[in-house]
Scaffold this active site. Structure first.
Site, PDB file in Angstrom:
ATOM      1  N   GLY A 181       0.813  -1.203   0.000  1.00 55.21           N
ATOM      2  CA  GLY A 181       0.000   0.000   0.000  1.00 55.21           C
ATOM      3  C   GLY A 181       0.845   1.251   0.000  1.00 55.21           C
ATOM      4  O   GLY A 181       2.038   1.235  -0.287  1.00 55.21           O
TER       5      GLY A 181
ATOM      6  N   HIS B 290       5.213   2.415  -7.750  1.00 53.18           N
ATOM      7  CA  HIS B 290       4.216   1.358  -7.912  1.00 53.18           C
ATOM      8  C   HIS B 290       3.454   1.527  -9.222  1.00 53.18           C
ATOM      9  O   HIS B 290       3.151   0.548  -9.910  1.00 53.18           O
ATOM     10  CB  HIS B 290       3.222   1.381  -6.746  1.00 53.18           C
ATOM     11  CG  HIS B 290       3.837   1.113  -5.411  1.00 53.18           C
ATOM     12  ND1 HIS B 290       3.981   2.082  -4.441  1.00 53.18           N
ATOM     13  CD2 HIS B 290       4.373  -0.020  -4.884  1.00 53.18           C
ATOM     14  CE1 HIS B 290       4.545   1.556  -3.366  1.00 53.18           C
ATOM     15  NE2 HIS B 290       4.805   0.289  -3.610  1.00 53.18           N
TER      16      HIS B 290
END
Length: 330
Positions: free
Chosen positions: A28, A34
């Protein structure tokens, strides 16, 4: 395209598979690094494939005193970023979903490689990491899984696990994404106060200094190899005024520190200076290692290597690395 948010393995299994499936595993707090992984995953499987992003803060890979409780949890923003980057699914299971019987008694062992560098400073970390990666590979059943080069030791261990335990998945490495000032993107960067961030820049500057020294000495060696080996050739080149330059290059190449020692010395000089800043950089390790097993490379090493660093600034621990290639001497 709307990205589906799934919470259970049953929901994921019930989803009809279309084309090849790629998985990007995260804890996360997603950022551009990412997003690059997700976009690369989309390119890898194509428009007809499926990209699954896992969001799971794995308690097994946090040691005593580490930042499990304060690790950022931003699921709503994570889903939005994943959707914008091209993900079809965000799989965000609970701890109970991943470990239904509590902490698993049977775990993956990282072996000797897992005890070096990061493993030495974070005992048990890689066992916990490999255990959850193995579980998530089983739960998501991907054709391909993508991981960032920034976590080079983690990547090497995942490759080894997949090979040693015959996981039917292709592992793809994606280069490190950096901010404009050179700092490697990390979820932990948000912990840095402005002055701490200035100190933290020493990690990437040290790696770049080592790389630049390596490039320079490789060029010097190439020039030295042009030194004439016969008297006739020397006379011919002397007429062109080149013999002295070639001889100088050879002399400097022989006199100057070279190879891994020179690379490490250049990087360490930057880190030593950062240790005197306010706040100071506290070095955990600087190493030049073979990516196949993360042992230190010898002075006569040839082939692919990884220059890796880990340090603390304030209460934040950061890691970084760059790949280097050492050519064979002639």
């Amino acid at each position: 395209m709307t990205t589906a948010l799934l919470r259970t393995a049953d929901e994921l299994r019930a989803r009809a598979r279309v084309g090849r499936r790629a998985v990007v595993m995260t804890m996360g707090a997603l950022h551009e690094g990412h997003a690059t992984l997700i976009r690369t995953a989309r390119e890898t499987v194509g428009r007809d494939g499926e990209v699954v992003v896992t969001v799971f803060v794995n308690p097994l890979q946090f040691g005593q005193g580490e930042d499990l409780d304060r690790y950022p949890r931003t699921l709503e923003a994570d889903v939005k970023l994943a959707e914008q980057a091209g993900a079809d699914v965000v799989f965000a299971p609970s701890v109970e979903e991943v470990y239904p019987g509590g902490e698993p008694q049977v775990r993956i062992s990282a072996g000797p490689m897992g005890e070096r560098l990061e493993g030495a400073f974070r005992p048990g970390h890689f066992d916990g990491m490999l255990t959850v990666v193995a579980k998530l590979l089983h739960l998501t059943a991907p054709d391909v899984a993508l991981y960032g080069q920034k976590d080079a030791q983690q990547l090497a261990l995942i490759r080894r696990m997949v090979r040693d335990l015959n996981f039917p998945v292709e592992i793809v490495a994606v280069p490190t994404v950096r901010e404009e000032d050179g700092l490697a993107l990390s979820s932990r960067n948000r912990y840095l106060a402005p002055q701490e961030r200035r100190t933290a820049l020493a990690l990437s500057r040290a790696l770049f200094a080592g790389r630049d020294r390596h490039v320079a000495q490789e060029a010097l060696r190439a020039r030295a190899r042009e030194v004439p080996s016969t008297h006739a050739r020397a006379e011919a080149l002397s007429a062109l005024g080149e013999a002295r330059a070639a001889a100088d290059a050879e002399a400097v190449a022989k006199a100057a520190p070279s190879g891994p020692k020179a690379v490490l010395a250049a990087a360490r000089h930057v880190l030593d200076e950062a240790a005197r800043l306010d706040p100071p950089l506290r070095l955990d390790y600087l190493a030049l290692v073979d990516p196949s097993d993360f042992t230190d490379v010898p002075d006569d090493f040839t082939g692919e290597a990884v220059l890796a660093v880990a340090a603390r600034v304030g209460t934040t621990r950061l890691i970084d690395n760059i790949p280097l290639t050492f050519g064979a001497a002639s």
